[in-house]
Design a protein around this motif. Structure first.
Motif, PDB file in Angstrom:
ATOM      1  N   ALA A   1       3.184-117.844 -43.483  1.00 47.00           N
ATOM      2  CA  ALA A   1       2.459-118.003 -42.224  1.00 47.00           C
ATOM      3  C   ALA A   1       3.176-117.174 -41.179  1.00 47.00           C
ATOM      4  CB  ALA A   1       2.413-119.473 -41.803  1.00 47.00           C
ATOM      5  N   ILE A   2       2.499-116.902 -40.079  1.00 44.32           N
ATOM      6  CA  ILE A   2       3.152-116.217 -38.967  1.00 44.32           C
ATOM      7  C   ILE A   2       2.950-117.059 -37.710  1.00 44.32           C
ATOM      8  CG2 ILE A   2       1.132-114.749 -38.475  1.00 44.32           C
ATOM      9  CD1 ILE A   2       3.258-112.551 -37.694  1.00 44.32           C
ATOM     10  N   ALA A   3       4.023-117.269 -36.975  1.00 45.10           N
ATOM     11  CA  ALA A   3       4.010-118.162 -35.813  1.00 45.10           C
ATOM     12  C   ALA A   3       4.219-117.350 -34.539  1.00 45.10           C
ATOM     13  CB  ALA A   3       5.091-119.234 -35.964  1.00 45.10           C
ATOM     14  N   MET A   4       3.125-117.041 -33.883  1.00 48.16           N
ATOM     15  CA  MET A   4       3.171-116.317 -32.616  1.00 48.16           C
ATOM     16  C   MET A   4       2.800-117.226 -31.444  1.00 48.16           C
ATOM     17  SD  MET A   4       1.592-112.528 -33.412  1.00 48.16           S
ATOM     18  CE  MET A   4       0.329-112.911 -34.629  1.00 48.16           C
ATOM     19  N   THR A   5       1.628-117.860 -31.544  1.00 49.13           N
ATOM     20  CA  THR A   5       1.071-118.613 -30.425  1.00 49.13           C
ATOM     21  C   THR A   5       1.904-119.842 -30.092  1.00 49.13           C
ATOM     22  OG1 THR A   5      -1.140-117.898 -31.077  1.00 49.13           O
ATOM     23  CG2 THR A   5      -0.994-119.771 -29.572  1.00 49.13           C
ATOM     24  N   GLU A   6       2.098-120.061 -28.798  1.00 44.30           N
ATOM     25  CA  GLU A   6       2.829-121.229 -28.305  1.00 44.30           C
ATOM     26  C   GLU A   6       1.939-122.032 -27.368  1.00 44.30           C
ATOM     27  OE1 GLU A   6       7.209-119.010 -28.212  1.00 44.30           O
ATOM     28  OE2 GLU A   6       6.364-119.839 -26.384  1.00 44.30           O
TER      29      GLU A   6
ATOM     30  N   THR B   1      -6.752-119.339 -45.795  1.00 45.72           N
ATOM     31  CA  THR B   1      -5.401-118.805 -45.645  1.00 45.72           C
ATOM     32  C   THR B   1      -5.080-117.696 -46.634  1.00 45.72           C
ATOM     33  OG1 THR B   1      -4.638-120.693 -46.966  1.00 45.72           O
ATOM     34  CG2 THR B   1      -4.440-120.875 -44.585  1.00 45.72           C
ATOM     35  N   VAL B   2      -5.892-117.516 -47.681  1.00 49.18           N
ATOM     36  CA  VAL B   2      -5.700-116.365 -48.565  1.00 49.18           C
ATOM     37  C   VAL B   2      -5.871-115.084 -47.766  1.00 49.18           C
ATOM     38  CG1 VAL B   2      -6.577-115.124 -50.583  1.00 49.18           C
ATOM     39  CG2 VAL B   2      -6.432-117.621 -50.630  1.00 49.18           C
ATOM     40  N   ARG B   3      -6.945-115.037 -46.999  1.00 49.10           N
ATOM     41  CA  ARG B   3      -7.209-113.872 -46.152  1.00 49.10           C
ATOM     42  C   ARG B   3      -6.077-113.638 -45.164  1.00 49.10           C
ATOM     43  NH1 ARG B   3      -8.464-113.235 -41.075  1.00 49.10           N
ATOM     44  NH2 ARG B   3      -8.524-115.485 -40.784  1.00 49.10           N
ATOM     45  N   THR B   4      -5.603-114.713 -44.542  1.00 49.39           N
ATOM     46  CA  THR B   4      -4.537-114.578 -43.553  1.00 49.39           C
ATOM     47  C   THR B   4      -3.263-114.041 -44.182  1.00 49.39           C
ATOM     48  OG1 THR B   4      -5.486-116.488 -42.390  1.00 49.39           O
ATOM     49  CG2 THR B   4      -3.275-115.785 -41.740  1.00 49.39           C
TER      50      THR B   4
ATOM     51  N   ILE C   1       7.081-116.406 -40.564  1.00 45.41           N
ATOM     52  CA  ILE C   1       7.587-115.363 -39.668  1.00 45.41           C
ATOM     53  C   ILE C   1       7.432-115.868 -38.241  1.00 45.41           C
ATOM     54  CG2 ILE C   1       7.333-112.990 -38.875  1.00 45.41           C
ATOM     55  CD1 ILE C   1       6.082-112.313 -41.573  1.00 45.41           C
ATOM     56  N   VAL C   2       8.541-116.083 -37.572  1.00 52.69           N
ATOM     57  CA  VAL C   2       8.536-116.633 -36.217  1.00 52.69           C
ATOM     58  C   VAL C   2       8.862-115.526 -35.221  1.00 52.69           C
ATOM     59  CG1 VAL C   2       9.560-118.332 -34.645  1.00 52.69           C
ATOM     60  CG2 VAL C   2       9.252-118.892 -37.076  1.00 52.69           C
TER      61      VAL C   2
ATOM     62  N   THR D   1      -2.006-120.897 -38.625  1.00 48.01           N
ATOM     63  CA  THR D   1      -2.814-120.910 -39.844  1.00 48.01           C
ATOM     64  C   THR D   1      -1.918-120.902 -41.077  1.00 48.01           C
ATOM     65  OG1 THR D   1      -4.618-119.725 -38.763  1.00 48.01           O
ATOM     66  CG2 THR D   1      -4.533-119.633 -41.163  1.00 48.01           C
ATOM     67  N   GLY D   2      -2.184-121.834 -41.987  1.00 53.19           N
ATOM     68  CA  GLY D   2      -1.423-121.892 -43.231  1.00 53.19           C
ATOM     69  C   GLY D   2      -0.042-122.484 -43.092  1.00 53.19           C
TER      70      GLY D   2
END
Length: 382
Positions: free
Chosen positions: A123-128, A87-90, A168-169, A159-160
């Motif tokens: 984290a970023i939340a895109m996928t549902e 998750t560092v990379r992400t 971020i949603v 991820t993360g």
């Protein structure tokens, strides 16, 4: 072959990262894999070293060096040690660019010092569920109500997400039957907001050191002050950052393929079969020669694209070409390398087995190989 990507400053940074990885990551990596993620204390340790805030302006405690090549070095040195930084990379390559590009002055004051120090994880939340590469199909909704948005929906494969303080949603704030891409907005949900819950930690076949979770939002009131950028602008924002996200996957793919090659060369030189080193067989030589050529070709393509990205000239179709070629190459290379380990390569305690299972996701996330081909075909006028 000689590479023309890095400066003396990058190579000094490489020495620092190599030291950190060998002393702080490698000895603990097995425990982190068993735990299913990196501990929060490790992020704070990286923050104290200035490694999480390289791209963040100095005014907020960062290094003021938004040069993607430092991120490349980070991945290459982790792969050299046969580990990944999960998750560092992400956070650095995928999520931070959104904050850097779209956070307003007040948000920068509020979030940037914590992001730089490792006290705030993201984290970023895109996928549902049911919505992967089709971002226009997002069904999570955010309805404006005074100074807040009321957020409802679910996200998966995040991820993360387990430790994230800021998520971020991507949510739908409007619907346009004529344009499915319109009406998407980025909202930053903070840990502890009522109605925001985390579901199960998903059990993956690979990248065990990287937590992946489900997230749920039930009538979460997100202040308008937590909106990133303009309402309805998310699809454009996501498209703007996707080339770097895909490059990040390609960087890891090439670095890990090279690591697999190096590990295999060392193994076949010491492993004997029928009283002879495995390296002495023609098949071994031919297989590893082919892998070496594959890795070199991918490296040349990747390095050219890295320089294009740093110069701000990398277009989406070219990023798709790089991701497609490098991830498919990784799959071939690691598979051929594992074969030379024989039965030992199938054992989880061998790094080659981890490289093999970790490699499978790279042709899926940040856009599948099939989606990359669609993008490339469009650029050809097809």
């Amino acid at each position: 072959m000689r590479r023309d990507v890095f400066t003396a400053d990058h190579e000094m940074f490489r020495e620092l990262i190599r030291n950190v990885v060998s002393k702080e990551v490698v000895p603990r990596y097995g425990d982190w894999e068993k735990a299913g993620g990196l501990p929060r204390s490790f992020f704070e340790q990286l923050g104290a070293l200035g490694l999480l805030g390289m791209a963040i302006p100095e005014a907020y405690g960062g290094g003021g060096q938004p040069d993607y090549r430092y991120n490349v070095v980070l991945q290459e040195e982790a792969a050299r040690a046969l580990v990944t930084l999960g998750t560092v990379r992400t956070q650095l390559d995928v999520i931070l660019p959104y904050f850097l590009e779209y956070a307003d002055a007040e948000q920068r004051e509020r979030w940037f010092p914590g992001l730089a120090s490792g006290r705030l994880l993201s984290a970023i939340a895109m996928t549902e569920p049911g919505t992967g590469s089709d971002l226009a199909g997002i069904r999570t909704t955010a309805v404006r109500d005074g100074d807040s948005y009321v957020l409802n929906g679910a996200k998966t494969f995040i991820t993360g997400g387990l430790l994230a303080d800021l998520v971020i949603v991507v949510a739908r704030t409007a619907t346009d039957p004529e344009d499915r891409r319109a009406g998407l907005t980025l909202l930053v949900v903070e840990d502890g907001m009522p109605g925001f819950t985390r579901g199960r930690v998903l059990d993956k076949m690979g990248i065990k050191v990287q937590d992946t979770v489900e997230l749920f939002f039930h009538h979460v009131r997100v202040p308008v002050a937590n909106r990133l950028g303009e309402e309805g602008g998310a699809f454009e924002y996501l498209g703007h950052n996707l080339p770097q996200e895909r490059m990040t996957v390609a960087v890891g793919s090439v670095a890990q393929a090279r690591a697999a090659l190096d590990a295999t060369i060392a193994y076949v030189k010491e492993r004997e079969v029928f009283g002879t080193p495995v390296a002495s067989f023609q098949n071994t030589k031919f297989e590893l020669a082919a892998v070496a050529a594959d890795v070199e070709a991918a490296q040349a393509m990747l390095d050219r694209a890295v320089l294009e990205l740093v110069d701000g000239r990398l277009v989406g179709a070219d990023a798709a070409k790089v991701k497609l070629f490098c991830t498919e190459m990784q799959a071939r290379a690691v598979d051929r390398c594992l074969q030379l380990f024989g039965g030992y390569g199938y054992m989880s305690d061998h790094p080659i087995a981890r490289l093999y299972t970790d490699a499978r996701i790279t042709r899926i996330y940040a856009g599948t190989s099939e989606v990359m081909k669609v993008i490339i075909a469009k650029s050809l006028g097809l």
